[in-house]
Design a protein around this motif. Sequence first.
Motif, mmCIF file in Angstrom:
data_model
loop_
_atom_site.group_PDB
_atom_site.id
_atom_site.type_symbol
_atom_site.label_atom_id
_atom_site.label_comp_id
_atom_site.label_asym_id
_atom_site.label_seq_id
_atom_site.Cartn_x
_atom_site.Cartn_y
_atom_site.Cartn_z
ATOM 1 N N ASP A 271 -1.129 -4.184 -2.109
ATOM 2 C CA ASP A 271 -2.185 -3.359 -2.685
ATOM 3 C C ASP A 271 -3.343 -3.323 -1.693
ATOM 4 N N GLY B 5 -6.658 -2.129 -0.992
ATOM 5 C CA GLY B 5 -7.848 -1.568 -1.605
ATOM 6 C C GLY B 5 -8.984 -1.430 -0.608
ATOM 7 N N ASN B 6 -10.083 -0.831 -1.056
ATOM 8 C CA ASN B 6 -11.204 -0.591 -0.155
ATOM 9 C C ASN B 6 -11.854 -1.876 0.332
ATOM 10 N N THR B 7 -11.876 -2.900 -0.511
ATOM 11 C CA THR B 7 -12.553 -4.144 -0.170
ATOM 12 C C THR B 7 -11.612 -5.183 0.400
ATOM 13 N N SER C 240 -1.718 2.219 -0.995
ATOM 14 C CA SER C 240 -2.856 2.167 -0.090
ATOM 15 C C SER C 240 -3.871 3.257 -0.399
ATOM 16 N N VAL C 241 -5.168 2.869 -0.397
ATOM 17 C CA VAL C 241 -6.245 3.855 -0.464
ATOM 18 C C VAL C 241 -7.117 3.750 0.779
ATOM 19 N N ASP D 209 -3.760 3.918 -6.606
ATOM 20 C CA ASP D 209 -4.132 2.726 -7.362
ATOM 21 C C ASP D 209 -4.372 3.057 -8.832
ATOM 22 N N ARG D 210 -5.013 4.194 -9.078
ATOM 23 C CA ARG D 210 -5.257 4.614 -10.467
ATOM 24 C C ARG D 210 -3.944 4.935 -11.163
ATOM 25 N N SER E 222 -11.765 0.691 -13.627
ATOM 26 C CA SER E 222 -11.632 -0.210 -12.492
ATOM 27 C C SER E 222 -12.987 -0.289 -11.801
ATOM 28 N N GLY F 37 -14.963 -1.695 -8.735
ATOM 29 C CA GLY F 37 -14.967 -2.260 -7.397
ATOM 30 C C GLY F 37 -15.916 -1.464 -6.531
ATOM 31 N N GLY G 256 -10.333 -4.574 -11.385
ATOM 32 C CA GLY G 256 -11.177 -4.563 -10.201
ATOM 33 C C GLY G 256 -11.950 -5.863 -10.050
ATOM 34 N N VAL H 174 -2.594 -2.979 -10.226
ATOM 35 C CA VAL H 174 -1.886 -2.194 -9.208
ATOM 36 C C VAL H 174 -0.612 -2.915 -8.783
#
Length: 252
Positions: free
Chosen positions: A6, A8-10, A55-56, A102-103, A122, A124, A213, A234
């Motif tokens: 997963d 994510g942005n962070t 992946s985002v 992810d959504r 979510s 984040g 999140g 996710v």
Amino acid sequence: MILLLDLGNTRLKFALCDGAAFTHRGAFGWDADIAHELAQLWSGWPAPTRILGASVVDGARETAVAVAAGKAFGLDPRWIRTPAHACGVTNAYAEPHRLGVDRFLAMVDAWAAGRAPCVLASVGTALTLDALDADGRHLGGWIAPGPVLMQQSILGATAQVRPDHPGAVRDLADNTADGLASGCWQASAALVDRFVARSSSLLGGSPTVTLGGGDAGVLAPLLEREVAIVPDAVLRGLAVWARSQPDAGDIP
């Protein structure tokens, strides 16, 4: 075994899945030397037969993760792209791929777990909200900055707002630090409450409300309704996808 990713942005979260159980789990922030850290960690893990990722983030970070997977396991990840329909969930978007994967996977997890009809929030980098009805139809959603990003945007756009300590969330703040934290967190809470109110009648009147999140635990007490915190949605959605698509990565 399947390695689930997963991105994510962070941060990057990952788990080794054996059937329905996660046997190994981990996470790294993107400030780490991802390719090196992952290859080192994964060298001590059992080898998966497949690697499935959501992946985002940008291609460079996907590539770094893929390099680590290749070094550790000799396998390339298969990246899931958001479909119009899969695993019992129907995407509301006219251009399905524009809905964050992810959504979509969080809705797959909610549907498989029997939580529909529901509202999924979510919290984040972004605050995302989605409505999923009892038939697995995504009715649509909202996107806004997450509460931490809201605070950062104010700091970046003003000259005088410069708190000298982290703020706390208060009903009535008497200093800038608390005022900034309170305004941004309460704005996020109000947005979730408003979305639930607007979508509730379309979801049968009493939908389940879930929070995911990294900041879910902070936001939950600020809401006006009872919510369930659902971590790793996710990854769990990826596990459902993997079981339903044993020989395929993407669905057109």
